[in-house]
Design a protein around this motif. Structure first.
Motif, mmCIF file in Angstrom:
data_model
loop_
_atom_site.group_PDB
_atom_site.id
_atom_site.type_symbol
_atom_site.label_atom_id
_atom_site.label_comp_id
_atom_site.label_asym_id
_atom_site.label_seq_id
_atom_site.Cartn_x
_atom_site.Cartn_y
_atom_site.Cartn_z
ATOM 1 N N THR A 492 12.506 13.650 12.476
ATOM 2 C CA THR A 492 11.782 13.911 11.234
ATOM 3 C C THR A 492 11.533 12.615 10.482
ATOM 4 O O THR A 492 12.432 11.783 10.336
ATOM 5 C CB THR A 492 12.583 14.864 10.314
ATOM 6 N N LEU A 493 10.296 12.439 10.027
ATOM 7 C CA LEU A 493 9.924 11.326 9.167
ATOM 8 C C LEU A 493 9.470 11.908 7.832
ATOM 9 O O LEU A 493 8.481 12.652 7.782
ATOM 10 C CB LEU A 493 8.800 10.503 9.807
ATOM 11 N N ARG A 494 10.189 11.598 6.766
ATOM 12 C CA ARG A 494 9.838 12.101 5.438
ATOM 13 C C ARG A 494 9.222 10.971 4.620
ATOM 14 O O ARG A 494 9.793 9.878 4.510
ATOM 15 C CB ARG A 494 11.069 12.664 4.723
ATOM 16 N N LEU A 495 8.080 11.238 4.023
ATOM 17 C CA LEU A 495 7.338 10.244 3.254
ATOM 18 C C LEU A 495 7.076 10.789 1.853
ATOM 19 O O LEU A 495 6.501 11.871 1.704
ATOM 20 C CB LEU A 495 6.012 9.921 3.949
ATOM 21 N N ALA A 496 7.500 10.053 0.834
ATOM 22 C CA ALA A 496 7.314 10.489 -0.550
ATOM 23 C C ALA A 496 6.906 9.299 -1.408
ATOM 24 O O ALA A 496 7.562 8.255 -1.390
ATOM 25 C CB ALA A 496 8.603 11.121 -1.094
ATOM 26 N N TRP A 503 -4.129 10.451 4.687
ATOM 27 C CA TRP A 503 -3.943 11.594 5.559
ATOM 28 C C TRP A 503 -4.189 11.253 7.024
ATOM 29 O O TRP A 503 -3.462 11.696 7.913
ATOM 30 C CB TRP A 503 -4.855 12.736 5.119
ATOM 31 N N LYS A 504 -5.196 10.440 7.311
ATOM 32 C CA LYS A 504 -5.511 10.109 8.705
ATOM 33 C C LYS A 504 -4.339 9.376 9.364
ATOM 34 O O LYS A 504 -4.066 9.567 10.556
ATOM 35 C CB LYS A 504 -6.772 9.250 8.765
ATOM 36 N N ILE A 505 -3.664 8.556 8.576
ATOM 37 C CA ILE A 505 -2.514 7.821 9.116
ATOM 38 C C ILE A 505 -1.369 8.785 9.398
ATOM 39 O O ILE A 505 -0.686 8.687 10.426
ATOM 40 C CB ILE A 505 -2.073 6.731 8.126
ATOM 41 N N VAL A 506 -1.164 9.746 8.503
ATOM 42 C CA VAL A 506 -0.106 10.735 8.689
ATOM 43 C C VAL A 506 -0.388 11.568 9.931
ATOM 44 O O VAL A 506 0.525 11.881 10.710
ATOM 45 C CB VAL A 506 0.029 11.624 7.437
ATOM 46 N N GLU A 507 -1.642 11.932 10.137
ATOM 47 C CA GLU A 507 -2.021 12.701 11.333
ATOM 48 C C GLU A 507 -1.658 11.945 12.599
ATOM 49 O O GLU A 507 -1.167 12.523 13.572
ATOM 50 C CB GLU A 507 -3.531 12.994 11.317
ATOM 51 N N GLY A 519 2.017 14.474 0.392
ATOM 52 C CA GLY A 519 0.580 14.519 0.124
ATOM 53 C C GLY A 519 0.086 13.428 -0.799
ATOM 54 O O GLY A 519 -1.091 13.408 -1.166
ATOM 55 N N HIS A 520 0.960 12.491 -1.175
ATOM 56 C CA HIS A 520 0.567 11.414 -2.087
ATOM 57 C C HIS A 520 -0.271 10.383 -1.333
ATOM 58 O O HIS A 520 0.220 9.700 -0.438
ATOM 59 C CB HIS A 520 1.814 10.758 -2.675
#
Length: 563
Positions: A492-496, A503-507, A519-520
């Motif tokens: 799991t990678l949690r990003l806050a 978003w494209k990078i998260v995908e 979602g920030h």
């Protein structure tokens, strides 16, 4: 042309008579309107509340007012005065409820007399957090009511402190539960508070806080305390004095002390048992002093210890300290499972907890040990943190949270952490550079270009308030893929609240690991769409080497065969 106007002249006496009638009618109308408004107000729900419920609401508001927390009205008026200016019913209820007037918080001399009268004979809470209103109010006025005060907090300046102590010694305090005495100004004020205070009669006293003043440890009036706080003073108490007094305080639950530097107390065979103690704090103490004190205390296994150390000594000194704290080696001692480390204003703070918190920086009751010390990079290496961890007994640390604002922990630091914390499953970084950690997660050796041997149990990586340059994002992706390929993948990678993340990078990251993202979105781009991150704008060769290393991993099938 001449205009002719006929005006009837009204006699002056009649004019005055008509005006008087109009005034009478106006007054009658005003009274009628007021009566109708009162009758209308009486129909609303809040005006139909029973007096005792309305009084309890007033008390609730009072207990949450800023004035009760020490910010008094600039005119010295009590906060409860507002309740008397709403309507007749509220005023009547407020004036007939003495407890409402028993909270005397920094009020002026004028209002002090009124509140003492309206509170009648109920128990008083008296708070003066500023020397000026305390001086102006005429403190003799409320101290003459000492027998009915339950909570007394005074912050005098040194000239008034002696006079106040004389007043406090003139009457008993049979109802007093909490006494706080903080002297502002001259730190050399050192008159001891002795048995003469309250005429030696304060049977209900349970909590005492003394700052910038001395405490007579031979006083018997404090034997029933549950909470004791002795703050900074020009004359610190010796360990032998502290131990002698603590023997007479078996009910203590909370202790805060600033003991004198270490002295030879080992000759004392005394062991002081404090079976109800829940928390002990030592401030501005050396490790040797703390060790000497704890070696003579018998404490519950789940006691919470807070240490503020003046300097860091050897690792062995920490081992001696923890051995003195944890004399009972019973297996029932709580296991340390979480370590939270922060660097703020030059001070390192380590918090050891028996549970893994939902959020790393919340204050929870499971923190068993907290250590704060001044960090100097030219004196102490940062990996002293892990040296301390090694000496903590009953540890199985699975969670590490770090907040190093302004400090870039190098690869060597994180490699040491991997060696000392082999069971670590979660790493949480907050406002902390991540390049050193990424390098440690991707360690090279002489046999292969890369391995993923660091932190073999790591299952979750949490990044909060992190600035992610394009090169770091690319390298993070490479590290995640490599660890999967070596069978030690991060689940799991949690990003806050991370910057330069879209978003494209998260995908793209989700193709390798489960991503929990808040979602920030925060793109660092100029008006032409160009990237402004340090990786793209820094001509330093290290940045290019960093990007090239990540690209070589991402494009090498031998290293990513397991993805």
């Amino acid at each position: 042309m001449t205009l002719s106007v006929s005006v009837d002249v009204i006699p002056r006496s009649k004019t005055e008579q008509c005006g008087a009638h109009i005034d009478e009618d106006t007054i009658a109308l005003s009274e009628s309107v007021c009566a109708h408004r009162s009758r209308r107000n009486a129909l609303v729900y809040v005006s139909r509340l029973p007096p005792e419920i309305l009084a309890n609401i007033f008390m609730y508001i009072m207990s949450n007012e800023e004035s009760y927390m020490g910010t008094s009205d600039p005119r010295g008026a009590p906060a409860c005065l507002a309740a008397t200016h709403v309507c007749r019913y509220w005023r009547q209820v407020a004036l007939e409820y003495p407890i409402l007037w028993a909270f005397i918080d920094g009020v002026s001399a004028q209002w002090l007399a009124i509140m003492l009268e309206r509170s009648k004979k109920v128990a008083l809470v008296v708070i003066y957090n500023d020397p000026k209103p305390l001086r102006q109010c005429g403190f003799e006025q409320f101290l003459s009511h000492l027998p009915r005060i339950t909570f007394l907090q005074l912050c005098p300046s040194p000239p008034e402190a002696d006079r106040i102590l004389n007043c406090l010694s003139s009457l008993p305090a049979p109802l007093l539960h909490t006494f706080k005495f903080v002297v502002f100004g001259d730190p050399t004020f050192a008159r001891p508070i002795s048995d003469t205070i309250f005429q030696g009669q304060a049977p209900q006293l349970r909590s005492v806080q003394l700052v910038q003043c001395c405490f007579s440890w031979t006083s018997c009036i404090f034997t029933g305390l549950h909470s004791l706080h002795i703050g900074s003073s020009a004359k610190r108490s010796s360990l032998s004095q502290i131990l002698s007094a603590l023997r007479r305080m078996p009910e203590l639950e909370l202790i805060t002390l600033e003991p004198r530097s270490s002295e030879h107390v080992d000759a004392l065979s005394v062991q002081v048992s404090l079976p109800r103690l829940r928390r002990i704090e030592l401030f501005n103490s050396t490790i040797l002093t703390a060790t000497s004190l704890f070696s003579h205390l018998v404490l519950p296994v789940d006691v919470r210890v807070v240490l503020s150390l003046t300097k860091i000594e050897s690792t062995q000194s920490f081992a001696d300290l923890f051995s003195a704290i944890h004399k009972n080696h019973d297996e029932s001692v709580p296991i340390i499972r979480s370590l939270r480390v922060s660097l703020l204003y030059g001070f390192f703070t380590l918090r050891f907890s028996t549970s893994i918190p939902e959020h790393p920086w919340t204050h929870d009751s499971d923190i068993r040990l907290s250590i704060t010390f001044l960090y100097s990079s030219w004196i102490t290496k940062p990996d002293i943190l892990f040296d301390i961890c090694r000496t903590v007994p009953h540890r199985k640390i699975q969670h590490l949270a770090a907040s190093f604002s302004g400090f870039d922990a190098p690869e060597e630091f994180w490699r040491t952490g991997s060696a000392e914390l082999p069971e670590l499953e979660i790493i949480h970084l907050d406002d902390t550079p991540i390049q050193g950690l990424l390098n440690a997660l991707l360690v090279g050796d002489e046999h292969s270009s890369y391995t993923a041997s660091a932190y073999p149990s790591l299952r979750a990586l949490e990044l909060e308030n992190i600035y992610l340059g394009c090169g770091e994002r690319l390298f993070l992706e490479a590290v995640l893929m490599l660890r999967v390929g070596y069978g030690v993948g991060i689940h799991t990678l949690r990003l806050a609240k991370c910057r330069n993340l879209m978003w494209k990078i998260v995908e793209r990251l989700q193709t390798t690991v489960a991503v929990d993202w808040d979602g920030h979105e925060d793109a660092l781009t100029d008006t032409d769409g160009g990237c402004l991150c340090s990786s793209c704008n820094d001509n330093n060769s290290e940045c290019y080497e960093f990007d090239a290393e990540a690209l070589s991993i991402l494009t090498c099938p031998d290293l990513t065969h397991g993805v």
